[in-house]
Design a protein around this motif. Sequence first.
Motif, PDB file in Angstrom:
ATOM      1  N   VAL A 128     -28.409  -0.071  -9.544  1.00 38.06           N
ATOM      2  CA  VAL A 128     -29.383   0.438  -8.456  1.00 38.06           C
ATOM      3  C   VAL A 128     -30.376  -0.689  -8.041  1.00 38.06           C
ATOM      4  O   VAL A 128     -30.967  -1.139  -9.174  1.00 38.06           O
ATOM      5  CB  VAL A 128     -29.927   1.737  -8.438  1.00 38.06           C
ATOM      6  CG1 VAL A 128     -30.833   2.092  -7.490  1.00 38.06           C
ATOM      7  CG2 VAL A 128     -28.842   2.870  -9.006  1.00 38.06           C
ATOM      8  N   PRO A 129     -30.371  -1.505  -6.922  1.00 33.81           N
ATOM      9  CA  PRO A 129     -31.491  -2.345  -6.767  1.00 33.81           C
ATOM     10  C   PRO A 129     -32.625  -2.246  -7.126  1.00 33.81           C
ATOM     11  O   PRO A 129     -33.448  -2.949  -7.651  1.00 33.81           O
ATOM     12  CB  PRO A 129     -31.112  -2.803  -5.666  1.00 33.81           C
ATOM     13  CG  PRO A 129     -30.343  -1.872  -4.636  1.00 33.81           C
ATOM     14  CD  PRO A 129     -29.661  -1.037  -5.664  1.00 33.81           C
ATOM     15  N   SER A 130     -33.393  -1.083  -6.680  1.00 29.25           N
ATOM     16  CA  SER A 130     -34.653  -0.870  -7.149  1.00 29.25           C
ATOM     17  C   SER A 130     -34.907  -0.704  -8.808  1.00 29.25           C
ATOM     18  O   SER A 130     -35.815  -0.824  -9.358  1.00 29.25           O
ATOM     19  CB  SER A 130     -35.120   0.789  -6.539  1.00 29.25           C
ATOM     20  OG  SER A 130     -34.422   1.749  -6.893  1.00 29.25           O
ATOM     21  N   LEU A 185     -33.642  -3.015 -10.756  1.00 32.21           N
ATOM     22  CA  LEU A 185     -34.011  -4.528 -11.066  1.00 32.21           C
ATOM     23  C   LEU A 185     -35.414  -4.714 -11.035  1.00 32.21           C
ATOM     24  O   LEU A 185     -35.902  -5.636 -11.946  1.00 32.21           O
ATOM     25  CB  LEU A 185     -33.422  -5.243  -9.912  1.00 32.21           C
ATOM     26  CG  LEU A 185     -31.751  -5.162 -10.047  1.00 32.21           C
ATOM     27  CD1 LEU A 185     -31.296  -6.061  -8.970  1.00 32.21           C
ATOM     28  CD2 LEU A 185     -30.946  -5.580 -11.269  1.00 32.21           C
ATOM     29  N   VAL A 222     -25.689  -9.549  -9.206  1.00 34.97           N
ATOM     30  CA  VAL A 222     -25.628  -7.914  -9.538  1.00 34.97           C
ATOM     31  C   VAL A 222     -24.798  -7.427  -8.266  1.00 34.97           C
ATOM     32  O   VAL A 222     -25.179  -7.836  -7.046  1.00 34.97           O
ATOM     33  CB  VAL A 222     -27.242  -7.354  -9.319  1.00 34.97           C
ATOM     34  CG1 VAL A 222     -27.242  -5.984  -9.606  1.00 34.97           C
ATOM     35  CG2 VAL A 222     -27.958  -8.227 -10.384  1.00 34.97           C
ATOM     36  N   CYS A 237     -24.753  -4.172  -6.438  1.00 37.56           N
ATOM     37  CA  CYS A 237     -25.911  -3.329  -5.917  1.00 37.56           C
ATOM     38  C   CYS A 237     -25.178  -1.886  -5.437  1.00 37.56           C
ATOM     39  O   CYS A 237     -24.588  -2.073  -4.387  1.00 37.56           O
ATOM     40  CB  CYS A 237     -26.923  -4.003  -5.214  1.00 37.56           C
ATOM     41  SG  CYS A 237     -28.012  -5.221  -6.010  1.00 37.56           S
ATOM     42  N   LEU A 241     -28.956  -3.396   0.763  1.00 38.48           N
ATOM     43  CA  LEU A 241     -29.901  -4.638   0.380  1.00 38.48           C
ATOM     44  C   LEU A 241     -30.234  -5.349   1.733  1.00 38.48           C
ATOM     45  O   LEU A 241     -30.950  -6.258   1.449  1.00 38.48           O
ATOM     46  CB  LEU A 241     -28.793  -5.307  -0.344  1.00 38.48           C
ATOM     47  CG  LEU A 241     -28.254  -5.184  -1.883  1.00 38.48           C
ATOM     48  CD1 LEU A 241     -27.369  -6.457  -2.074  1.00 38.48           C
ATOM     49  CD2 LEU A 241     -29.621  -5.333  -2.619  1.00 38.48           C
ATOM     50  N   SER A 301     -34.882  -6.094  -1.369  1.00 35.18           N
ATOM     51  CA  SER A 301     -33.990  -7.306  -2.004  1.00 35.18           C
ATOM     52  C   SER A 301     -34.753  -8.589  -2.088  1.00 35.18           C
ATOM     53  O   SER A 301     -34.919  -9.549  -2.852  1.00 35.18           O
ATOM     54  CB  SER A 301     -32.853  -7.868  -1.032  1.00 35.18           C
ATOM     55  OG  SER A 301     -32.342  -6.581  -0.568  1.00 35.18           O
ATOM     56  N   LEU A 339     -27.438 -11.133  -5.013  1.00 36.98           N
ATOM     57  CA  LEU A 339     -27.342  -9.788  -5.106  1.00 36.98           C
ATOM     58  C   LEU A 339     -26.098  -9.451  -3.919  1.00 36.98           C
ATOM     59  O   LEU A 339     -25.930 -10.065  -3.011  1.00 36.98           O
ATOM     60  CB  LEU A 339     -28.322  -9.212  -4.325  1.00 36.98           C
ATOM     61  CG  LEU A 339     -29.738  -9.567  -4.977  1.00 36.98           C
ATOM     62  CD1 LEU A 339     -30.994  -8.927  -4.431  1.00 36.98           C
ATOM     63  CD2 LEU A 339     -29.552  -8.922  -6.435  1.00 36.98           C
ATOM     64  N   SER A 381     -23.753  -6.201  -1.976  1.00 37.31           N
ATOM     65  CA  SER A 381     -23.734  -4.684  -1.899  1.00 37.31           C
ATOM     66  C   SER A 381     -22.549  -4.283  -1.647  1.00 37.31           C
ATOM     67  O   SER A 381     -21.410  -4.961  -1.453  1.00 37.31           O
ATOM     68  CB  SER A 381     -24.417  -4.712  -0.584  1.00 37.31           C
ATOM     69  OG  SER A 381     -24.386  -3.327  -0.341  1.00 37.31           O
TER      70      SER A 381
END
Length: 430
Positions: A179-181, A183, A205, A207, A212, A223, A234, A236
Amino acid sequence: MIPEIEKQSKSTIQEFQEEKLKEVLVYLQKNSSYYRSLFERNNIDISMIETLQDLEQVPVTTKDDLQLYNDDFICVPKNKIIDFVTTSGTLGNPVTIVLTDADLDRLAYNEAISFACAGIDNNDIVQLMTTIDRRFMAGLAYFLGIRKLGAGIIRVGAGIPELQWDSILKFEPTYLIAVPSFLLKLIEYADAHHIDYNASSVKGVICIGEPLRNQDFSLSLLSKKIKSKWNINLFSTYASTEMGTAFTECELKQGGHHHPELIIVEILDDLDNPVKEGEYGELTITTLGVEGMPLLRFKTGDVVKVHDEPCGCGRNSLRLSPVVGRKKQMVKYKGTTLYPPAMYDLLNDFDAVKNYIIEISHNDIGTDEILIKIGAESNSEDLLNSVRDHFRAKLRVLPKIEFHNMEEINKLRFPKMSRKPTLFIDRRIL
Ligand SMILES: [Zn+2]
């Protein structure tokens, strides 16, 4: 590894899908008590449905239908079911989705070609930072897809930055699925423990769960924040349990690529008619090749638009825009249409905002009101003003924003039995 069909012309892709659609209709007529009765009630002769456009004669399937008639959608006897998955229903209880052996193979194929789309191959090692159990489909799908690709996988699961870094330093994965958050949490931990993430083995990653990009494919605030510290690639990916299919970006990052051998895509308006080319509407799907619980014209609830110019990567299949939001969560605020993800992105950008929840209600004249409760270590007027200014500048609206106790917000964010945090509470009377 681009499947042949994705390199064909638009018309060849359409003909291919029409053949697949006929097989689905025959299968449903024979095995699905839900769809058999739907065809009967609406006098639908499936042999008359020959083109994708003919599909418009078939009523859509909603999330409420899935909830109310859950068992009627199941097309196989219980002893053919291998995996039992649940997804949150619309009316309170979870909805069950079942997968047969062949469905698990289909899921593996889907993720393998999706990861390949993002550039992962059999020389890569992928660290999975998401839950594989708890009746979720996603984690299992990722595992199966990575295995099929012949890449390596490290199943660390969600959370625990310390264990994630231990694993990254020990096994040297080249990609993460996260999950990007999260990161940001990894970066925070690494900074505090003198780990040089930019010198780590990780180059990209995949995501999940949070968008993103903005609609023009530029990076969202989240992002940008990640990339300003950790210079990684990154990608998505967008998927859902009901679809059993992913839309993943390629290296060019111009939307999630459609796999025509797995799913039919329609974009519908409020009256279930197709939107005009390039307009936003609700993603509606028909699964192809699913045995356990195939879906016909299922309305996903997600608002997207289609990009259908050929992509520079060699794929001619359509691409989906970043998801604007959930149709049901659309907020009409002082003449502006808003969806929660845009508000999340804005709030996530503030380090001082430790947590938040967005509540929507109707005011006494029946229009929408937005109340944003934020939790912070110190409730400074400067922070509040700064959040307000950002709302005015980026979203052109100014909702009501209040400080609340962090604990109290956390209780709202993690209701009992919930597997994911709740960021949005809808108190509107429908
Ligand atoms: Zn592409």
